[in-house]
Design a protein around this motif. Structure first.
Motif: not given
Length: 484
Positions: A430-443
């Motif tokens: 989850a941290a990797l996803v947010r590092s690439l896309n900080p605006d990604a929603t939880v879903e």
């Protein structure tokens, strides 16, 4: 994570609380009597109706929940409150199904370059199978690795657990000391206080930096550039579910991208049916409030080997709405010997594992509440009991702290197996996803982890949407701000 309306299988009014997912210890309801702890649902009772002598321990009113102490019977009706759950780790002070201490961080017995005694990273089958980084590869000198795309920079993750020992060479400058807290009410800080090294092991799986410059080297986490917020919810061997929920809300309030909650308990056979529903409902309210603030709640599915779809069985918080549940897998035969025993580069391939790294662990809970599976460690007890120390290699290897006779802590490494070890693999993702896309929603974070997962032969019963596939996750997000 299960739709909270699927409660028709809970029949009857009798049950038992037991089987902590963090440990094999017991969990007991504490709401009975005049001084017990309990949870209050403000959607079922007005705050003005709560007697003045009921103490509010944690105010989670953004989720319409209060954690209280006092006489539960004086507050609202049967669905307005639920007993808090005290989780007792006295039967297992570290929270793993099987475990073994490894080397001290200052150890000097290893050689790098895949010959002779293994370096610490060479025990990390969980990271090697995920192609996390070049120093853990079975393919030296070639290929693209997860950390070539992202190491989790710019993200923040909460470890709500037994505390994190940050004076470890692989966790230095990883833990945010200013934001890390002790939520138990005892007078100490966020570091472990008598509950072992479970939280330190979890933190290393997420964010260890492999910065130990000793001859053995260190270990590497999934997201070594994420920031850890340690939230200690255990005082000695006791912790409360209500403190855990307060930890969730705190983590969201300080901007954590994800929460790792390798804690849980099984409810069956002694708690009244309305209390079961009330407890699950309030957990769901907190989880969804946290989600609304942008924080993913990742939870271990539990170590009881239970079918969570069975009648009169409820595993919390995994089955609550808004919680991302992770089951555990692991190999049998990793580095056990044979012609490649002195070549750690071939431990995953050269020995022809008896069971693959995606094999469901015998202890893992399973069922519809599992969202994905991940490496939590497997074990062959017959081999371990026969004295085969190589059999510990099938467990997850990570950072730990070891207390000496005088109580002084030593930075070290160790093996553990449990769904507690599987959850942080997903939290790191989850941290990797947010590092690439900080605006990604939880879903969106949850969806990309599920949609890229690979499906082993056992199917969704044990693996949910599939087995975590980190290379596919980062490829799908692509570093271009898109999570699809």
């Amino acid at each position: 994570m299960r739709d909270s309306t699927r409660r028709t299988f809970l029949k009857g009014t009798a049950g038992v609380i037991g089987g902590s997912a963090l440990a094999t210890g017991s969990a007991v309801a504490t709401g009975d009597g005049e001084t017990g702890r309990f949870l209050i649902n403000l959607r079922k009772v007005e705050r003005s109706e709560i007697p003045d002598d009921v103490e509010i321990v944690h105010d989670l009113s953004s989720a319409d929940v209060l954690v209280a102490r006092g006489d539960q019977s004086r507050v609202g009706g049967p669905t307005a409150t639920a007993p808090d759950v005290e989780i007792d780790l006295s039967d297992d002070d570290t929270g793993a199904v099987v475990e073994a201490d490894g080397r001290e961080a200052s150890g000097n017995a290893a050689s790098h370059n895949h010959d002779g005694p293994p370096s610490n990273t060479e025990f990390q089958w969980d990271k090697r199978e995920q192609e996390v980084a070049g120093e853990l590869t079975d393919k030296p000198g070639g290929g693209k690795f997860v950390h070539d795309t992202t190491t989790g920079e710019g993200t923040r993750v909460a470890v709500v657990d037994s505390g994190v020992w940050d004076d470890h060479p692989d966790l230095e400058d990883v833990v945010n000391e200013e934001l890390s807290i002790n939520i138990t009410g005892d007078p100490y800080d966020f570091r472990p206080n008598g509950a072992g090294n479970h939280g330190t092991h979890v933190a290393g799986t997420i964010a260890a930096t492999n910065d130990n410059d000793g001859p053995d080297g260190g270990v590497l986490g999934t997201a070594p550039d994420t920031e850890i917020v340690a939230v200690r919810m255990f005082s000695g061997l006791q912790g409360y579910a209500g403190d855990g929920l307060a930890g969730w809300e705190y983590a969201a309030s300080v901007g954590c991208d994800a929460i790792n909650y390798s804690v849980g308990y099984t409810v069956s056979d002694t708690v009244e049916y309305p209390s079961l529903i009330a407890l699950e409902q309030m957990i769901s309210q907190v989880a969804n409030d946290v989600r609304s603030q942008g924080t993913v709640v990742v939870n271990s599915a539990g170590n009881a080997g239970l079918d969570m779809d069975a009648e009169n069985t409820l595993v919390l918080p995994t089955e609550a709405d808004g919680v991302f549940g992770v089951s555990a897998t692991g190999p049998i035969g990793y580095g056990w010997g044979g012609k490649h025993s002195d070549n750690e580069a071939k431990w995953l391939t050269g020995n022809r594992l008896e069971e693959p790294t995606t094999d469901p662990a015998p202890y893992t809970n399973y069922g519809d509440a599992v969202d994905v599976s991940a490496g939590g460690g497997n074990y062959d007890l017959e081999a371990i009991n026969a004295g085969n120390e190589d059999a510990y290699n099938d467990l997850v290897y990570s950072t730990i702290n070891v207390a000496g006779p005088d109580g002084e802590q030593t930075a070290s490494y160790g093996w553990k197996a449990g769904t507690s070890m599987a959850a942080p693999q997903v939290t790191g993702a989850a941290a990797l996803v947010r590092s690439l896309n900080p605006d990604a929603t939880v879903e969106e974070v949850e969806s990309v982890i599920q949609e890229t997962a690979s499906m082993p032969d056992e199917g969704g019963t044990y693996h949910g949407a599939g087995h975590l596939d980190l290379p596919a996750v980062v490829d799908a997000v692509g570093g271009n701000g898109n999570s699809k």
